[in-house]
Structures are given as structure tokens and as C-alpha cells.
Scaffold this active site. Structure first.
Site, short mmCIF file in Angstrom:
data_model
loop_
_atom_site.label_atom_id
_atom_site.label_comp_id
_atom_site.label_asym_id
_atom_site.label_seq_id
_atom_site.Cartn_x
_atom_site.Cartn_y
_atom_site.Cartn_z
N HIS A 60 0.84 -1.33 0.01
CA HIS A 60 -0.47 0.04 -0.54
C HIS A 60 0.84 1.02 0.17
O HIS A 60 1.10 1.28 0.96
CB HIS A 60 -0.69 -0.18 1.33
CG HIS A 60 -2.23 1.49 1.35
ND1 HIS A 60 -3.30 0.90 1.64
CD2 HIS A 60 -2.06 2.15 0.65
CE1 HIS A 60 -4.25 1.63 1.12
NE2 HIS A 60 -3.10 2.94 0.48
N HIS A 62 1.42 5.27 -2.37
CA HIS A 62 1.22 6.35 -3.57
C HIS A 62 2.37 7.21 -3.74
O HIS A 62 3.01 7.67 -3.22
CB HIS A 62 0.64 6.93 -2.66
CG HIS A 62 -0.91 6.56 -2.27
ND1 HIS A 62 -1.80 6.63 -2.98
CD2 HIS A 62 -0.62 6.22 -1.14
CE1 HIS A 62 -3.22 6.15 -1.88
NE2 HIS A 62 -2.28 5.62 -0.56
N ARG A 64 2.34 8.93 -6.82
CA ARG A 64 1.72 9.68 -6.71
C ARG A 64 2.82 10.23 -8.79
O ARG A 64 1.98 11.50 -8.80
CB ARG A 64 3.06 10.93 -6.56
CG ARG A 64 2.32 11.46 -4.97
CD ARG A 64 0.86 11.55 -4.52
NE ARG A 64 0.53 11.38 -2.44
CZ ARG A 64 -0.40 10.85 -2.70
NH1 ARG A 64 -1.69 10.55 -3.05
NH2 ARG A 64 -0.72 11.38 -1.48
N ASP A 304 1.21 3.15 3.36
CA ASP A 304 0.60 4.40 3.28
C ASP A 304 1.05 5.15 2.56
O ASP A 304 0.35 6.59 3.08
CB ASP A 304 -1.14 4.35 4.45
CG ASP A 304 -2.01 5.54 3.49
OD1 ASP A 304 -1.97 5.47 2.26
OD2 ASP A 304 -2.79 5.28 3.74
#
Length: 423
Positions: A60, A62, A64, A304
Site C-alpha cells: 500500500h 502512493h 503519485r 500507506d
């Protein structure tokens, strides 16, 4: 041909074994284990006082990229991952464009080539994460997706989520749910409780997470599908998942280090670097998360990892949610769980190396002859202070800034090649 590496006299820990051994790595694989291995290796590493473990897998993050590369891009994200001992990640789909098409999936995978980090893009559940219509899952899978999620926001329409879960029985894509009811949240920016009241800001009621967690479990069970609950932060969600597992529901879940180490009391600083979604909760929630980790309710630890530029985080009430975590997750887990005596090193391996890959249907790592040499060499007793400006991520919004953590990856080996070396 890759250089051969001989690691001497190291404590090797995986989910089954804890032993002192020599390890010979050749052609991307663990060639030989045993005492006093003698060979003409290209590089010899003295492993005395260090620990060898399978590399971490973070399901998990990000990165971007595409669309928000001022915060992070795939190259900088991969560098941060390697510094944290991570050689595989699942990238969430809230990019621009959203990862709802084969072209974006291919772009992400291709851009990660030669980084030493395996990227698995999560495809969207709904078109553009709009909540309106399901994506073409067969096309996403063919392009390289192994899971789907609208993470960053929930799938508000329960029938759409039920349909996605039903289809997952045929296509094999794991459904990952961001459990949040936007009507309950209603603009909240931190945990609803004494601290939010003290600060005079709108809170995020835990019922939001607990309610959707229960909904997803009911929906998955109704069609006999698997469901993975993202970033569990509350006592209630942990208890709901535990009950569902005991009744045979095919549910797995994850949590992040900040949910078992920190509480919402940090928000009195009015510093947006301590804001993420779901938010930091209370001591009672922290205790429940730790208990859930210990008894197997919580399957894995993720980060995360959610980078934001400093100027975006400048305003406490208007800043976007999210914190970086790839370079601190291993140390934070050791600090909060292992060095406190809550879990063993083998359990850390299960939570951060084995279970994420197993849940996603990937090769299960182990320190064994013939296995892929995705490994870390760590000093589990090294104390270090988190200095945001020294992080390799493009953004420095870490919740652990200024904290002293214990444990650090020194060398990260990906497919037999040293990709990070801090010796």
C-alpha cells in the site's frame, strides 16, 4: 551475469528459521546455505552482529506518478523503498489519470524497470475512481494488475462493490477497500474525540471506518469472495475483522506503524504532518491494533506512503492527508513491536515480508537454497533519529520526525544485486 555475494556468519531469520549461517548468492538466487562456505565470491560481507531477512513488501503506497510528480515519482519512490528494505510495492490508483486503463498500468511498470523494486499497480474498482461504473478488469489484469482498489476514497455504492467482489471470484484480482463513509466523515480532518474538541476542529468519527469495514465483510461473504481491508486504525474494525475471520469469512487486513505507535495527542501541535486518513486514534485503539497484530487478526504492516510537498502541508486545517513511511517502517515496527517484546523477529518477517506477498499470490520469500535473493541485511539494534531532510523520498512529511527508532536496513539486495548499501 550478476556478481556473486558471500555473506559470512550472519543470523538468518525468516518465517520458519532463525539460525547462524553463511549464505552464497549467485545468479539472482540463494545458491547455498551452511557453515564455513568457501568459494571465490566477487564480494564477501561480514554478517557478524547483523540479521539477514527476506526483503519487505509494501502492499500500500502512493507514488503519485503519473500526475503529481512534484510530490513523488516512481524513481524517487523506489529509492525510498530500497532505503527501507522494500523490494516490492503495490501502488494505489489515485494518480492523474487514475489507474483505470492498461496504458497507465504499463507506464508505471515500465518506469520501474531497472530500479530494483517490483511495482504492482492497483487498478481502479470504478472508472476514474468516480464511483460510476466498473472498470474493465480483464484488461487491467492483462496489463499487469493483481488487485483493484479505489483507495483514497471509498466505493460509496454498495451494489457496485458487491459486483466487483463477485467478479473477483472469476478474475482473481484481490479487492482492497478504503473503509470510510463520507457522510459520517462530513469534512472531518482528525480523530473525533477530546483532542479535536480541544482544538475546535471537526473530527472523523470512528463509526465511519467500522461501518464500512462491516459492510465490506458482509458483501464479500454474500458472494464468497476475498476482501482486503486497508489501513485498519480502530478497535472496532479490529474486533469486526477478528469475528469475521472466526466465522470463516475470507478477509485479510493491514495496518501501518503510526497506528500502533502514535496517538491523536500529537495533533495538539497543529502540525499537518501528523494528519493522515484514517487518522491517528487513541491509546485504546493502539492497544487493540497491537493485540490484533499479535493474535493474527491483522495480517500485514504497510506504510500507506503518501507524499505531499511542504507547502501543501503548511496549513494545518487545509492540508491534504498523508504521511511518508517507506524509510521508517522497518525501524518503527522493530521499535514498537519487537524491542518492546510484543512479537518475535519471525513475526516481523511474516507481517512485512511473507503475508503481503502471500495475500497477493506472489512467490513466498524464504532464506532457502533456490529462492530468489530478495534480502536485507539489518542492524536491528542500531539507534537513529529520523531527520526528514535526509529522507530519499521527494517529500518529507514523516510522522516520525525527531523520533529515535531502533533498527535499520543496511543493505538491500534485489534479485541478487545490491541496490542499497549503508555499511
Amino acid at each position: 551475469m550478476e556478481k556473486s555475494i558471500l555473506i559470512k556468519n550472519i543470523r538468518a531469520v525468516d518465517a520458519r528459521n532463525d539460525m547462524i549461517t553463511d549464505v552464497l548468492i549467485q545468479d539472482g538466487k540463494i545458491e547455498k546455505l551452511g557453515a564455513n562456505i568457501r568459494c571465490g565470491a566477487d564480494e564477501v560481507i561480514d554478517g557478524t552482529d547483523f540479521v539477514l531477512m527476506p526483503s519487505l513488501f509494501d502492499m500500500h503506497v502512493h507514488f503519485r506518478d503519473p500526475g503529481f510528480t512534484h510530490k513523488e515519482d516512481i524513481q524517487t519512490g523506489c529509492r525510498a523503498a530500497l532505503a527501507g528494505g522494500v523490494t516490492g510495492v503495490v501502488c494505489m490508483p489515485n494518480t492523474k489519470p487514475a489507474c483505470d486503463n492498461p496504458e497507465t498500468v504499463s507506464y508505471m511498470i515500465e518506469k520501474a524497470e531497472d530500479t530494483g523494486v517490483d511495482i504492482f499497480p492497483a487498478g481502479c474498482i470504478t472508472n476514474g475512481m468516480s464511483g460510476d461504473g466498473l472498470c474493465d478488469y480483464d484488461a487491467l489484469k492483462e496489463a499487469g494488475c493483481i488487485c483493484i482498489s479505489d483507495d483514497g476514497r471509498p466505493v460509496e455504492n454498495a451494489e457496485l462493490m458487491r459486483q466487483a467482489l463477485e467478479k473477483s471470484n472469476d478474475n482473481g484480482l484481490l479487492v482492497i477497500s478504503h473503509c470510510e463513509d463520507l457522510n459520517i466523515i462530513n469534512g472531518g480532518i482528525m480523530n473525533k474525540g477530546k483532542i479535536s474538541e480541544k482544538l475546535g476542529v471537526k473530527g472523523m468519527d470512528r463509526a465511519s471506518e467500522d461501518y464500512i469495514t462491516a459492510r465490506e465483510i458482509l458483501l464479500a461473504n454474500s458472494v464468497g469472495a476475498r476482501i482486503h481491508i486497508a489501513h485498519v486504525s480502530t478497535k472496532g474494525s479490529t474486533e469486526i475483522i477478528r469475528l469475521a475471520k472466526n466465522h470463516g469469512v475470507k478477509v485479510t487486513c493491514e495496518t501501518a506503524p503510526h497506528y500502533f505507535l502514535l496517538t491523536d495527542e500529537l495533533l495538539v501541535k497543529r502540525d499537518a504532518d501528523y494528519r493522515m486518513n484514517p487518522p491517528l486514534r487513541t491509546k485504546e485503539d493502539v492497544s487493540a491494533i497491537i493485540e490484533g497484530i499479535k493474535d493474527g487478526t491483522i495480517d500485514c504492516i504497510i506504510t500507506d506512503h503518501a507524499p505531499h510537498a511542504a507547502e501543501e502541508k503548511a496549513d494545518f486545517e487545509k492540508a491534504p492527508n498523508g504521511v511518508v513511511g517507506l524509510e521508517t517502517s522497518f525501524a518503527a515496527a522493530l521499535t514498537g513491536l519487537y524491542h518492546t517484546g510484543e512479537v518475535s523477529l519471525k513475526k516481523i518477517v511474516e507481517l512485512m515480508c511473507v503475508n503481503p506477498r502471500k495475500i497477493l499470490g506472489l512467490e513466498t520469500p524464504a532464506i532457502a537454497e533456490g529462492k530468489t535473493a530478495d534480502l536485507i541485511i539489518a542492524d536491528i539494534n542500531r539507534k537513529w533519529t529520523v531527520e526528514p531532510e535526509k529522507l530519499r523520498s521527494k517529500s518529507h512529511n514523516t510522522v516520525f520526525k525527531g523520533m529515535t527508532l531502533t533498527g535499520k536496513p543496511l543493505v538491500t539486495i534485489s534479485k541478487g544485486k545490491i541496490r542499497y548499501d549503508e555499511r
